[in-house]
Design a protein around this motif. Structure first.
Motif, PDB file in Angstrom:
ATOM      1  N   MET A   1       0.887  -1.158   0.007  1.00 51.13           N
ATOM      2  CA  MET A   1      -0.187   0.093  -0.100  1.00 51.13           C
ATOM      3  C   MET A   1       1.216   1.159  -0.117  1.00 51.13           C
ATOM      4  O   MET A   1       1.755   1.388   0.817  1.00 51.13           O
ATOM      5  CB  MET A   1      -0.860   0.025   1.237  1.00 51.13           C
ATOM      6  N   LYS A   2       0.497   2.221  -0.953  1.00 51.85           N
ATOM      7  CA  LYS A   2       1.069   3.435  -1.015  1.00 51.85           C
ATOM      8  C   LYS A   2       0.638   4.133   0.003  1.00 51.85           C
ATOM      9  O   LYS A   2      -0.556   4.327   0.534  1.00 51.85           O
ATOM     10  CB  LYS A   2       1.071   4.167  -2.276  1.00 51.85           C
ATOM     11  N   THR A   3       1.183   5.399   0.480  1.00 51.28           N
ATOM     12  CA  THR A   3       0.781   6.437   1.001  1.00 51.28           C
ATOM     13  C   THR A   3       1.043   7.869   0.750  1.00 51.28           C
ATOM     14  O   THR A   3       2.496   8.148   0.235  1.00 51.28           O
ATOM     15  CB  THR A   3       1.437   6.444   2.607  1.00 51.28           C
ATOM     16  N   LEU A   4       0.336   8.801   0.858  1.00 53.37           N
ATOM     17  CA  LEU A   4       0.391  10.338   0.287  1.00 53.37           C
ATOM     18  C   LEU A   4       0.130  10.990   1.412  1.00 53.37           C
ATOM     19  O   LEU A   4      -0.871  10.950   2.226  1.00 53.37           O
ATOM     20  CB  LEU A   4      -0.403  10.560  -0.690  1.00 53.37           C
ATOM     21  N   SER A   5       1.203  11.864   2.006  1.00 54.66           N
ATOM     22  CA  SER A   5       1.077  12.801   3.130  1.00 54.66           C
ATOM     23  C   SER A   5       0.342  14.284   2.749  1.00 54.66           C
ATOM     24  O   SER A   5       0.259  14.613   1.572  1.00 54.66           O
ATOM     25  CB  SER A   5       2.578  13.186   3.851  1.00 54.66           C
ATOM     26  N   ARG A   6      -0.018  14.577   3.937  1.00 57.35           N
ATOM     27  CA  ARG A   6      -0.825  15.955   3.734  1.00 57.35           C
ATOM     28  C   ARG A   6       0.365  17.120   3.270  1.00 57.35           C
ATOM     29  O   ARG A   6      -0.373  17.893   2.922  1.00 57.35           O
ATOM     30  CB  ARG A   6      -1.669  16.159   4.938  1.00 57.35           C
ATOM     31  N   GLY A   7       1.273  16.608   3.529  1.00 59.09           N
ATOM     32  CA  GLY A   7       2.139  17.672   3.188  1.00 59.09           C
ATOM     33  C   GLY A   7       2.489  18.056   1.522  1.00 59.09           C
ATOM     34  O   GLY A   7       3.003  18.922   0.955  1.00 59.09           O
ATOM     35  N   ALA A  17       0.089  19.896 -13.718  1.00 64.43           N
ATOM     36  CA  ALA A  17       0.881  19.898 -12.285  1.00 64.43           C
ATOM     37  C   ALA A  17       1.196  18.515 -12.323  1.00 64.43           C
ATOM     38  O   ALA A  17       0.679  17.552 -12.647  1.00 64.43           O
ATOM     39  CB  ALA A  17      -0.104  19.952 -11.221  1.00 64.43           C
ATOM     40  N   LYS A  18       2.735  18.304 -11.812  1.00 66.15           N
ATOM     41  CA  LYS A  18       3.245  17.160 -11.772  1.00 66.15           C
ATOM     42  C   LYS A  18       2.495  16.338 -10.595  1.00 66.15           C
ATOM     43  O   LYS A  18       2.250  16.675  -9.478  1.00 66.15           O
ATOM     44  CB  LYS A  18       4.684  17.601 -11.267  1.00 66.15           C
ATOM     45  N   PRO A  19       2.375  15.159 -10.840  1.00 63.37           N
ATOM     46  CA  PRO A  19       1.715  14.128  -9.850  1.00 63.37           C
ATOM     47  C   PRO A  19       2.342  14.049  -8.654  1.00 63.37           C
ATOM     48  O   PRO A  19       3.858  14.024  -8.513  1.00 63.37           O
ATOM     49  CB  PRO A  19       1.496  12.832 -10.520  1.00 63.37           C
ATOM     50  N   ALA A  20       1.870  14.010  -7.380  1.00 59.19           N
ATOM     51  CA  ALA A  20       2.504  13.837  -6.195  1.00 59.19           C
ATOM     52  C   ALA A  20       2.780  12.370  -6.071  1.00 59.19           C
ATOM     53  O   ALA A  20       3.701  11.911  -5.333  1.00 59.19           O
ATOM     54  CB  ALA A  20       1.640  14.173  -4.814  1.00 59.19           C
ATOM     55  N   LEU A  21       1.956  11.410  -6.757  1.00 60.41           N
ATOM     56  CA  LEU A  21       2.140   9.975  -6.592  1.00 60.41           C
ATOM     57  C   LEU A  21       1.270   9.524  -7.894  1.00 60.41           C
ATOM     58  O   LEU A  21       0.353   9.801  -8.275  1.00 60.41           O
ATOM     59  CB  LEU A  21       1.550   9.459  -5.193  1.00 60.41           C
ATOM     60  N   THR A  22       2.058   8.260  -8.380  1.00 61.07           N
ATOM     61  CA  THR A  22       1.211   7.730  -9.300  1.00 61.07           C
ATOM     62  C   THR A  22       0.910   6.271  -8.876  1.00 61.07           C
ATOM     63  O   THR A  22       1.662   5.561  -8.119  1.00 61.07           O
ATOM     64  CB  THR A  22       2.207   7.384 -10.616  1.00 61.07           C
ATOM     65  N   ILE A  23      -0.219   5.659  -8.962  1.00 59.49           N
ATOM     66  CA  ILE A  23      -0.623   4.340  -8.582  1.00 59.49           C
ATOM     67  C   ILE A  23      -1.461   3.567  -9.701  1.00 59.49           C
ATOM     68  O   ILE A  23      -1.737   3.962 -10.934  1.00 59.49           O
ATOM     69  CB  ILE A  23      -1.807   4.534  -7.520  1.00 59.49           C
ATOM     70  N   ASP A  24      -1.245   2.114  -9.531  1.00 63.43           N
ATOM     71  CA  ASP A  24      -1.611   1.375 -10.534  1.00 63.43           C
ATOM     72  C   ASP A  24      -3.119   0.718 -10.273  1.00 63.43           C
ATOM     73  O   ASP A  24      -3.604   1.176  -8.994  1.00 63.43           O
ATOM     74  CB  ASP A  24      -0.791  -0.010 -10.524  1.00 63.43           C
ATOM     75  N   SER A  25      -3.921   0.557 -11.188  1.00 62.62           N
ATOM     76  CA  SER A  25      -5.323   0.140 -11.085  1.00 62.62           C
ATOM     77  C   SER A  25      -5.579  -0.792 -10.041  1.00 62.62           C
ATOM     78  O   SER A  25      -4.722  -1.827 -10.155  1.00 62.62           O
ATOM     79  CB  SER A  25      -5.957  -0.541 -12.625  1.00 62.62           C
ATOM     80  N   GLY A  26      -6.214  -0.746  -9.084  1.00 63.56           N
ATOM     81  CA  GLY A  26      -6.651  -1.864  -8.213  1.00 63.56           C
ATOM     82  C   GLY A  26      -5.637  -1.354  -6.853  1.00 63.56           C
ATOM     83  O   GLY A  26      -5.867  -2.331  -5.886  1.00 63.56           O
ATOM     84  N   GLU A  27      -4.651  -0.931  -6.839  1.00 62.97           N
ATOM     85  CA  GLU A  27      -3.904  -0.477  -5.740  1.00 62.97           C
ATOM     86  C   GLU A  27      -4.447   0.357  -4.888  1.00 62.97           C
ATOM     87  O   GLU A  27      -5.304   1.338  -4.972  1.00 62.97           O
ATOM     88  CB  GLU A  27      -2.538   0.190  -6.456  1.00 62.97           C
ATOM     89  N   GLU A  28      -4.274  -0.146  -3.280  1.00 61.46           N
ATOM     90  CA  GLU A  28      -4.934   0.522  -2.446  1.00 61.46           C
ATOM     91  C   GLU A  28      -3.910   1.718  -1.916  1.00 61.46           C
ATOM     92  O   GLU A  28      -2.421   1.689  -2.021  1.00 61.46           O
ATOM     93  CB  GLU A  28      -4.903  -0.030  -1.170  1.00 61.46           C
ATOM     94  N   LEU A  29      -4.207   2.934  -1.581  1.00 63.59           N
ATOM     95  CA  LEU A  29      -3.585   4.198  -1.176  1.00 63.59           C
ATOM     96  C   LEU A  29      -4.232   4.787   0.042  1.00 63.59           C
ATOM     97  O   LEU A  29      -5.335   4.733   0.324  1.00 63.59           O
ATOM     98  CB  LEU A  29      -3.845   4.997  -2.395  1.00 63.59           C
ATOM     99  N   MET A  30      -3.117   5.197   0.959  1.00 62.36           N
ATOM    100  CA  MET A  30      -3.659   6.037   2.316  1.00 62.36           C
ATOM    101  C   MET A  30      -3.424   7.221   2.107  1.00 62.36           C
ATOM    102  O   MET A  30      -2.137   7.483   1.602  1.00 62.36           O
ATOM    103  CB  MET A  30      -3.056   5.165   3.513  1.00 62.36           C
ATOM    104  N   VAL A  31      -4.420   8.303   2.020  1.00 65.09           N
ATOM    105  CA  VAL A  31      -4.271   9.549   1.839  1.00 65.09           C
ATOM    106  C   VAL A  31      -4.599  10.425   3.084  1.00 65.09           C
ATOM    107  O   VAL A  31      -5.594  10.116   3.834  1.00 65.09           O
ATOM    108  CB  VAL A  31      -5.253  10.133   0.849  1.00 65.09           C
ATOM    109  N   ALA A  32      -3.412  11.137   3.400  1.00 59.82           N
ATOM    110  CA  ALA A  32      -3.752  12.047   4.907  1.00 59.82           C
ATOM    111  C   ALA A  32      -4.122  13.348   4.414  1.00 59.82           C
ATOM    112  O   ALA A  32      -3.516  13.767   3.219  1.00 59.82           O
ATOM    113  CB  ALA A  32      -2.434  12.064   5.551  1.00 59.82           C
ATOM    114  N   THR A  33      -5.141  14.267   4.774  1.00 63.24           N
ATOM    115  CA  THR A  33      -5.373  15.373   4.285  1.00 63.24           C
ATOM    116  C   THR A  33      -5.814  16.331   5.448  1.00 63.24           C
ATOM    117  O   THR A  33      -5.786  15.977   6.557  1.00 63.24           O
ATOM    118  CB  THR A  33      -6.905  15.171   3.527  1.00 63.24           C
ATOM    119  N   TRP A  34      -5.532  17.745   5.055  1.00 61.40           N
ATOM    120  CA  TRP A  34      -5.969  18.783   5.846  1.00 61.40           C
ATOM    121  C   TRP A  34      -7.408  19.095   5.864  1.00 61.40           C
ATOM    122  O   TRP A  34      -8.086  18.982   5.070  1.00 61.40           O
ATOM    123  CB  TRP A  34      -5.222  20.034   5.586  1.00 61.40           C
ATOM    124  N   ASP A  35      -7.953  19.710   6.955  1.00 61.14           N
ATOM    125  CA  ASP A  35      -9.235  20.172   6.958  1.00 61.14           C
ATOM    126  C   ASP A  35      -9.225  21.520   6.148  1.00 61.14           C
ATOM    127  O   ASP A  35      -8.211  21.878   5.754  1.00 61.14           O
ATOM    128  CB  ASP A  35      -9.823  20.605   8.396  1.00 61.14           C
TER     129      ASP A  35
END
Length: 82
Positions: A1-7, A17-35
């Protein structure tokens, strides 16, 4: 599983815009977000910010082309206190 920080945040949706992350079809991803206030609770500090309401990303689904339909399943959403 890939992760993407709220930073990795953006304030404008820009197709160039350049992607912060690239994922494959079906891949799980954990994303942290700001309010929408990025944790700022002081109204004067928030008013002084020129950019507001960040989004985490952009996330690039590998192989997706303009016009493709994408499906996203939210497995869980966990709010953090504070």
């Amino acid at each position: 599983m890939k992760t993407l920080s709220r930073g990795k945040r953006v304030y404008v949706l820009d197709p160039q815009a350049k992607p912060a992350l690239t994922i494959d079809s079906g891949e799980e991803l954990m994303v942290a977000t700001w309010d929408s206030f990025e944790g700022i609770r002081d109204p004067d500090v928030l008013e002084a910010k020129s950019l507001k309401s960040p989004a985490t990303g952009p996330i690039d689904p590998y192989g997706a082309e303009p016009g493709d339909a994408l499906k996203v399943d939210f497995i869980s959403i966990t709010p953090k206190g504070g």
